[in-house]
Design an enzyme around this catalytic site. Structure first.
Site, PDB file in Angstrom:
ATOM      1  N   ASN A 136       0.853  -1.183   0.000  1.00  0.00           N
ATOM      2  CA  ASN A 136       0.000   0.000   0.000  1.00  0.00           C
ATOM      3  C   ASN A 136       0.897   1.243   0.000  1.00  0.00           C
ATOM      4  OD1 ASN A 136      -1.470   2.226   0.988  1.00  0.00           O
ATOM      5  ND2 ASN A 136      -3.086   0.843   1.668  1.00  0.00           N
TER       6      ASN A 136
ATOM      7  N   HIS B 276       1.023   6.064   1.810  1.00  0.00           N
ATOM      8  CA  HIS B 276       1.819   6.909   2.707  1.00  0.00           C
ATOM      9  C   HIS B 276       2.879   7.711   1.972  1.00  0.00           C
ATOM     10  CE1 HIS B 276      -0.089   5.767   6.392  1.00  0.00           C
ATOM     11  NE2 HIS B 276      -0.176   4.552   5.887  1.00  0.00           N
TER      12      HIS B 276
ATOM     13  N   HIS C  90      -5.709   3.711  -1.891  1.00  0.00           N
ATOM     14  CA  HIS C  90      -7.052   4.035  -1.405  1.00  0.00           C
ATOM     15  C   HIS C  90      -7.436   5.411  -1.935  1.00  0.00           C
ATOM     16  CE1 HIS C  90      -9.824   4.361   2.419  1.00  0.00           C
ATOM     17  NE2 HIS C  90     -10.455   4.656   1.303  1.00  0.00           N
TER      18      HIS C  90
ATOM     19  N   ARG D 118      -9.574   7.995  -1.374  1.00  0.00           N
ATOM     20  CA  ARG D 118     -10.526   8.453  -0.344  1.00  0.00           C
ATOM     21  C   ARG D 118     -11.406   9.572  -0.882  1.00  0.00           C
ATOM     22  NH1 ARG D 118      -9.239   6.845   5.164  1.00  0.00           N
ATOM     23  NH2 ARG D 118     -10.924   8.263   5.679  1.00  0.00           N
TER      24      ARG D 118
ATOM     25  N   ARG E 214      -7.245  12.834   0.542  1.00  0.00           N
ATOM     26  CA  ARG E 214      -6.181  13.337   1.414  1.00  0.00           C
ATOM     27  C   ARG E 214      -4.790  12.851   1.013  1.00  0.00           C
ATOM     28  NH1 ARG E 214      -7.402  10.210   7.059  1.00  0.00           N
ATOM     29  NH2 ARG E 214      -9.431  11.160   6.764  1.00  0.00           N
ATOM     30  N   HIS E 215      -4.731  11.749   0.265  1.00  0.00           N
ATOM     31  CA  HIS E 215      -3.399  11.341  -0.222  1.00  0.00           C
ATOM     32  C   HIS E 215      -3.444  10.987  -1.715  1.00  0.00           C
ATOM     33  CE1 HIS E 215      -5.223   7.571   1.028  1.00  0.00           C
ATOM     34  NE2 HIS E 215      -4.925   7.733   2.314  1.00  0.00           N
TER      35      HIS E 215
ATOM     36  N   GLU F   8      -8.735   0.550  -3.181  1.00  0.00           N
ATOM     37  CA  GLU F   8      -9.671   0.611  -2.050  1.00  0.00           C
ATOM     38  C   GLU F   8     -10.553   1.838  -2.210  1.00  0.00           C
ATOM     39  OE1 GLU F   8      -7.326   0.936   1.448  1.00  0.00           O
ATOM     40  OE2 GLU F   8      -6.292  -0.935   1.110  1.00  0.00           O
TER      41      GLU F   8
ATOM     42  N   THR G 129      -8.529   3.727   8.177  1.00  0.00           N
ATOM     43  CA  THR G 129      -9.770   2.954   8.128  1.00  0.00           C
ATOM     44  C   THR G 129      -9.984   2.214   9.456  1.00  0.00           C
ATOM     45  OG1 THR G 129      -9.208   2.625   5.819  1.00  0.00           O
ATOM     46  CG2 THR G 129     -11.097   1.395   6.670  1.00  0.00           C
TER      47      THR G 129
ATOM     48  N   GLU H  80     -11.308  -9.113   2.856  1.00  0.00           N
ATOM     49  CA  GLU H  80     -10.033  -8.799   3.485  1.00  0.00           C
ATOM     50  C   GLU H  80     -10.317  -8.627   4.969  1.00  0.00           C
ATOM     51  OE1 GLU H  80      -7.592  -5.749   1.703  1.00  0.00           O
ATOM     52  OE2 GLU H  80      -6.510  -5.422   3.586  1.00  0.00           O
TER      53      GLU H  80
ATOM     54  N   HIS I  18      -3.998  -4.330   7.655  1.00  0.00           N
ATOM     55  CA  HIS I  18      -4.120  -3.185   8.542  1.00  0.00           C
ATOM     56  C   HIS I  18      -3.290  -3.375   9.810  1.00  0.00           C
ATOM     57  CE1 HIS I  18      -5.546   0.454  10.402  1.00  0.00           C
ATOM     58  NE2 HIS I  18      -6.075   0.773   9.242  1.00  0.00           N
TER      59      HIS I  18
END
Ligand code: PXP
Length: 260
Positions: free
Chosen positions: A6, A9, A42, A44, A48-49, A69, A100, A150, A213
């Protein structure tokens, strides 16, 4: 066991300065060169990223499957249908959350989840549901016609961190888990058993099983040992480790540049 990396980040760091450094495409190339079996991002609702342009470019250029995601919001599903990743993982989303928190409430939101699954599958996009390790939620997930689940490993990871890391001594300690060691040990065993039993049950229903996660270099082994789990999606701990495995050479390179 497949590893989905993922890279959200990396985009978090980029967005902190509103520049294109670190470049998300470079992260994608490095991750795939290093052996990632899948890239996970993801998209969102608050962007935000990861932004739409990132998702489109990764979908176009990525040499391994893209696991996108997203929430079940209809506008987001429209975009995901257009991007057409290999798989969409439906997750719950709250704007105020840091990450999440908890799995998708497939029972309460059954109709909306089923509708999202149907729309994605009509576009030949495989669908996974990010859920807590609970029997009833697994059964509801199967009924939505999703291909995969998942399992949310966050509860296991939280207990593990309070028991085996210095999280409890930091300002991010989890107050609800400020408990004696023996109680934390029992909780950890319970969380692990739930994940093991849920994986076996979902597999017996014909669902593919992934997990993710909060998995890191300390707590991943016991999860990777669960036979029915075929894929782990990991982000934060890999990017956090990369900071320290790369910081020394990054400083040396800059030191050399400024010294000449
Ligand atoms: N799987 C899902 C569905 C997620 O939402 C996340 C977090 O974005 C992850 C895996 C990766 O979690 P972490 O960054 O804690 O490794």
């Amino acid at each position: 066991m497949k590893l989905g990396v993922n890279i959200d980040h990396v985009a978090v760091l980029r967005e902190a300065r509103r520049v294109n450094d670190p470049d998300i495409l470079e992260a994608m190339y490095v991750a795939t060169q290093a052996g990632a079996d899948q890239i996970t991002i993801h998209l969102r609702e608050d962007r935000r990223h990861i932004h739409d342009t990132d998702a489109y470019r990764i979908a176009k250029l990525c040499k391994v499957p893209l696991n996108l995601e997203c929430s079940i919001d209809e506008e987001i599903i429209d975009i995901v249908c257009d991007i057409a990743p290999h798989r969409a993982t439906l997750v719950p989303e709250k704007r105020e959350e840091v990450t999440t928190e908890g799995g998708l409430d497939v029972i309460k939101r059954f109709d909306a989840v089923t509708k999202a699954v149907k729309r994605l599958k009509e576009r030949q996009i495989a669908v996974s549901l990010f859920i807590d390790p609970e029997t009833k939620v697994i059964e509801a997930s199967k009924e939505t016609q999703a291909d995969m689940i998942e399992l949310h490993t966050g509860a296991y990871a939280n207990v593990y961190a309070m028991l085996h890391s210095n999280l409890g001594a930091s300002h991010h300690r989890i107050e609800a888990l400020q408990k004696p060691r023996n109680e934390l040990e029992a909780l950890l065993e319970n969380e692990l058993r739930k994940l093991q039993e849920s994986a076996a049950y979902a597999h017996s229903l014909g669902l593919e099983v992934a997990a993710g996660h909060g998995l890191n270099y300390q707590n991943v082994r016991q999860i990777a040992a669960i036979n029915e789990i075929i894929e782990l999606n990991i982000g934060q701990s890999i990017v956090a480790r990369a900071v320290f495995s790369g910081l020394e050479s990054a400083i040396k390179e800059m030191k050399q540049l400024v010294s000449h």
